[in-house]
Design a protein around this motif. Structure first.
Motif, mmCIF file in Angstrom:
data_model
loop_
_atom_site.group_PDB
_atom_site.id
_atom_site.type_symbol
_atom_site.label_atom_id
_atom_site.label_comp_id
_atom_site.label_asym_id
_atom_site.label_seq_id
_atom_site.Cartn_x
_atom_site.Cartn_y
_atom_site.Cartn_z
ATOM 1 N N PHE A 69 0.301 -0.984 0.030
ATOM 2 C CA PHE A 69 -0.035 0.120 -0.003
ATOM 3 C C PHE A 69 0.866 1.332 -0.253
ATOM 4 C CE2 PHE A 69 -1.970 3.103 2.848
ATOM 5 C CZ PHE A 69 -3.027 3.862 1.651
ATOM 6 N N LEU A 70 1.665 1.776 0.447
ATOM 7 C CA LEU A 70 2.919 2.640 1.044
ATOM 8 C C LEU A 70 3.291 2.303 -0.397
ATOM 9 C CD1 LEU A 70 4.023 1.884 4.640
ATOM 10 C CD2 LEU A 70 2.136 3.691 3.098
ATOM 11 N N SER A 71 4.025 1.998 -0.702
ATOM 12 C CA SER A 71 4.823 1.793 -1.759
ATOM 13 C C SER A 71 4.126 2.342 -3.674
ATOM 14 C CB SER A 71 5.233 0.595 -2.264
ATOM 15 O OG SER A 71 4.045 -0.709 -2.646
ATOM 16 N N ILE A 72 2.746 1.904 -3.150
ATOM 17 C CA ILE A 72 1.486 2.004 -3.840
ATOM 18 C C ILE A 72 1.476 3.552 -3.674
ATOM 19 C CG2 ILE A 72 -0.453 1.681 -5.474
ATOM 20 C CD1 ILE A 72 -0.073 -1.409 -4.698
ATOM 21 N N ARG A 73 1.355 3.918 -2.910
ATOM 22 C CA ARG A 73 0.362 5.319 -2.615
ATOM 23 C C ARG A 73 1.652 6.325 -3.103
ATOM 24 N NH1 ARG A 73 -0.237 6.581 3.657
ATOM 25 N NH2 ARG A 73 1.843 7.218 3.067
ATOM 26 N N ASP A 74 2.363 5.834 -1.997
ATOM 27 C CA ASP A 74 3.621 7.300 -2.662
ATOM 28 C C ASP A 74 4.580 6.294 -3.796
ATOM 29 O OD1 ASP A 74 2.869 8.182 -0.282
ATOM 30 O OD2 ASP A 74 4.878 7.558 0.943
ATOM 31 N N LYS A 75 3.838 6.688 -5.320
ATOM 32 C CA LYS A 75 4.530 6.627 -5.682
ATOM 33 C C LYS A 75 5.584 7.319 -6.657
ATOM 34 C CE LYS A 75 0.445 8.590 -8.788
ATOM 35 N NZ LYS A 75 0.206 8.528 -9.219
ATOM 36 N N SER A 76 6.496 6.399 -7.034
ATOM 37 C CA SER A 76 8.296 7.322 -6.876
ATOM 38 C C SER A 76 8.550 8.136 -8.499
ATOM 39 C CB SER A 76 9.132 6.522 -6.297
ATOM 40 O OG SER A 76 9.309 6.269 -4.889
ATOM 41 N N GLU A 77 7.275 8.346 -9.383
ATOM 42 C CA GLU A 77 7.919 8.814 -10.788
ATOM 43 C C GLU A 77 7.946 10.114 -10.285
ATOM 44 O OE1 GLU A 77 3.541 9.412 -11.693
ATOM 45 O OE2 GLU A 77 3.591 6.168 -11.432
ATOM 46 N N VAL A 78 9.100 10.353 -11.750
ATOM 47 C CA VAL A 78 9.223 11.984 -12.167
ATOM 48 C C VAL A 78 8.277 12.513 -12.023
ATOM 49 C CG1 VAL A 78 11.348 13.400 -13.286
ATOM 50 C CG2 VAL A 78 11.347 10.173 -12.822
ATOM 51 N N SER A 104 6.951 16.090 -5.366
ATOM 52 C CA SER A 104 7.111 14.682 -5.403
ATOM 53 C C SER A 104 7.949 14.432 -4.020
ATOM 54 C CB SER A 104 7.886 14.689 -6.310
ATOM 55 O OG SER A 104 8.704 13.537 -6.113
ATOM 56 N N THR A 105 7.585 13.178 -3.729
ATOM 57 C CA THR A 105 8.240 12.618 -2.144
ATOM 58 C C THR A 105 9.561 12.421 -2.507
ATOM 59 O OG1 THR A 105 7.404 10.505 -3.109
ATOM 60 C CG2 THR A 105 6.635 12.085 -1.503
ATOM 61 N N VAL A 106 10.106 12.693 -4.115
ATOM 62 C CA VAL A 106 11.531 11.453 -4.273
ATOM 63 C C VAL A 106 12.781 12.853 -4.117
ATOM 64 C CG1 VAL A 106 13.422 11.398 -6.802
ATOM 65 C CG2 VAL A 106 10.205 10.564 -5.662
ATOM 66 N N GLU A 134 16.791 23.546 -4.997
ATOM 67 C CA GLU A 134 17.083 25.201 -4.329
ATOM 68 C C GLU A 134 15.989 25.208 -3.179
ATOM 69 O OE1 GLU A 134 18.315 29.208 -6.254
ATOM 70 O OE2 GLU A 134 16.769 28.254 -6.264
ATOM 71 N N ALA A 135 15.122 25.072 -3.244
ATOM 72 C CA ALA A 135 14.213 24.575 -2.113
ATOM 73 C C ALA A 135 13.039 24.131 -2.636
ATOM 74 C CB ALA A 135 13.962 26.588 -2.033
ATOM 75 N N ILE A 136 12.417 23.488 -1.457
ATOM 76 C CA ILE A 136 11.051 23.033 -1.570
ATOM 77 C C ILE A 136 9.845 23.955 -1.158
ATOM 78 C CG2 ILE A 136 9.538 21.347 -0.906
ATOM 79 C CD1 ILE A 136 11.809 19.596 -1.288
ATOM 80 N N THR A 137 8.522 24.318 -1.614
ATOM 81 C CA THR A 137 7.974 25.162 -0.595
ATOM 82 C C THR A 137 6.494 24.754 -0.274
ATOM 83 O OG1 THR A 137 5.772 24.845 -2.346
ATOM 84 C CG2 THR A 137 8.189 26.864 -3.073
ATOM 85 N N GLU A 138 5.931 25.859 0.871
ATOM 86 C CA GLU A 138 5.149 25.064 1.821
ATOM 87 C C GLU A 138 3.982 24.797 1.222
ATOM 88 O OE1 GLU A 138 3.533 29.235 3.620
ATOM 89 O OE2 GLU A 138 5.213 29.223 4.590
ATOM 90 N N LYS A 139 3.989 24.319 -0.627
ATOM 91 C CA LYS A 139 3.001 23.924 -0.728
ATOM 92 C C LYS A 139 3.761 22.460 -1.389
ATOM 93 C CE LYS A 139 -0.032 27.257 -1.716
ATOM 94 N NZ LYS A 139 -1.097 28.092 -2.686
ATOM 95 N N ASN A 140 4.758 22.144 -1.634
ATOM 96 C CA ASN A 140 5.756 20.824 -1.330
ATOM 97 C C ASN A 140 5.344 21.522 -3.107
ATOM 98 O OD1 ASN A 140 5.699 19.538 0.966
ATOM 99 N ND2 ASN A 140 4.135 18.418 0.736
#
Length: 181
Positions: A69-78, A104-106, A134-140
């Motif tokens: 479930f976690l691997s499908i939910r947090d899919k590591s797509e570009v 992206s979580t990648v 460089e940065a990841i904003t508050e909205k990811n």
């Protein structure tokens, strides 16, 4: 392609059920297996061993289901490019180029990335250069700064690719950078 999506959705459904009700399912099935094995024995097996073995077996199934479930939910797509910002940096020849990507979580801050442009004429990916997150904003939203331009691109090609009127955002591909020997 549709079959893969249907299969992925069915695995997601199974995984989400295991994720939500997994602990209760493991406990109930462990007790049921232990009781059935004790009531209808085929040998002299102690109920405690049946309960312990069934509990650990179902716990392993639960862990595997939750991992699925976690691997499908947090899919590591570009992630796709949302926007591009260009800004002159002091000299006329230097241009700061920033790519803004979907959440992206990648990608994490400081990660090196390689940036490509998909050429329609020959269906190839042209290497634009290497950048850094460089940065990841508050909205990811992931912000990538292009650090080093590819030496294989002529200045005309480079300017054409990064010029706002000449690009289509779906043609850009930003991937984690891999070192090669």
């Amino acid at each position: 392609m549709t079959n893969n999506l249907a299969l992925r959705n069915s695995f997601y459904l199974i995984g989400s059920i295991i994720n939500k009700y997994g602990g209760a399912i493991v406990t109930i099935f462990s007790v049921l297996i232990a009781l059935v094995s004790w009531l209808y024995p085929k040998g002299n097996i102690n109920i405690h061993y049946v309960f312990i073995i069934s509990f650990f077996s179902l716990s392993i199934i639960y862990i595997l289901g939750k991992s699925l479930f976690l691997s499908i939910r947090d899919k590591s797509e570009v992630p796709t490019v949302r926007n591009i910002s260009t800004q002159a940096n002091g000299e006329a020849t230097e241009i700061d180029v920033r790519f803004f990507l979907e959440p992206s979580t990648v990608f994490k801050r400081g990660l090196l990335v390689s940036i490509y442009y998909k050429d329609d004429s020959n269906d190839m990916e042209l290497f634009i250069g290497v950048g850094v997150v460089e940065a990841i904003t508050e909205k990811n939203i992931v912000q990538v700064l292009l650090r080093k331009q590819s030496s294989k691109l002529s200045p005309e090609q480079y300017l054409k690719i990064i010029t706002p009127s000449a690009y289509c955002l779906t043609k850009y591909i930003v991937k984690p950078f891999l070192f090669t020997d």
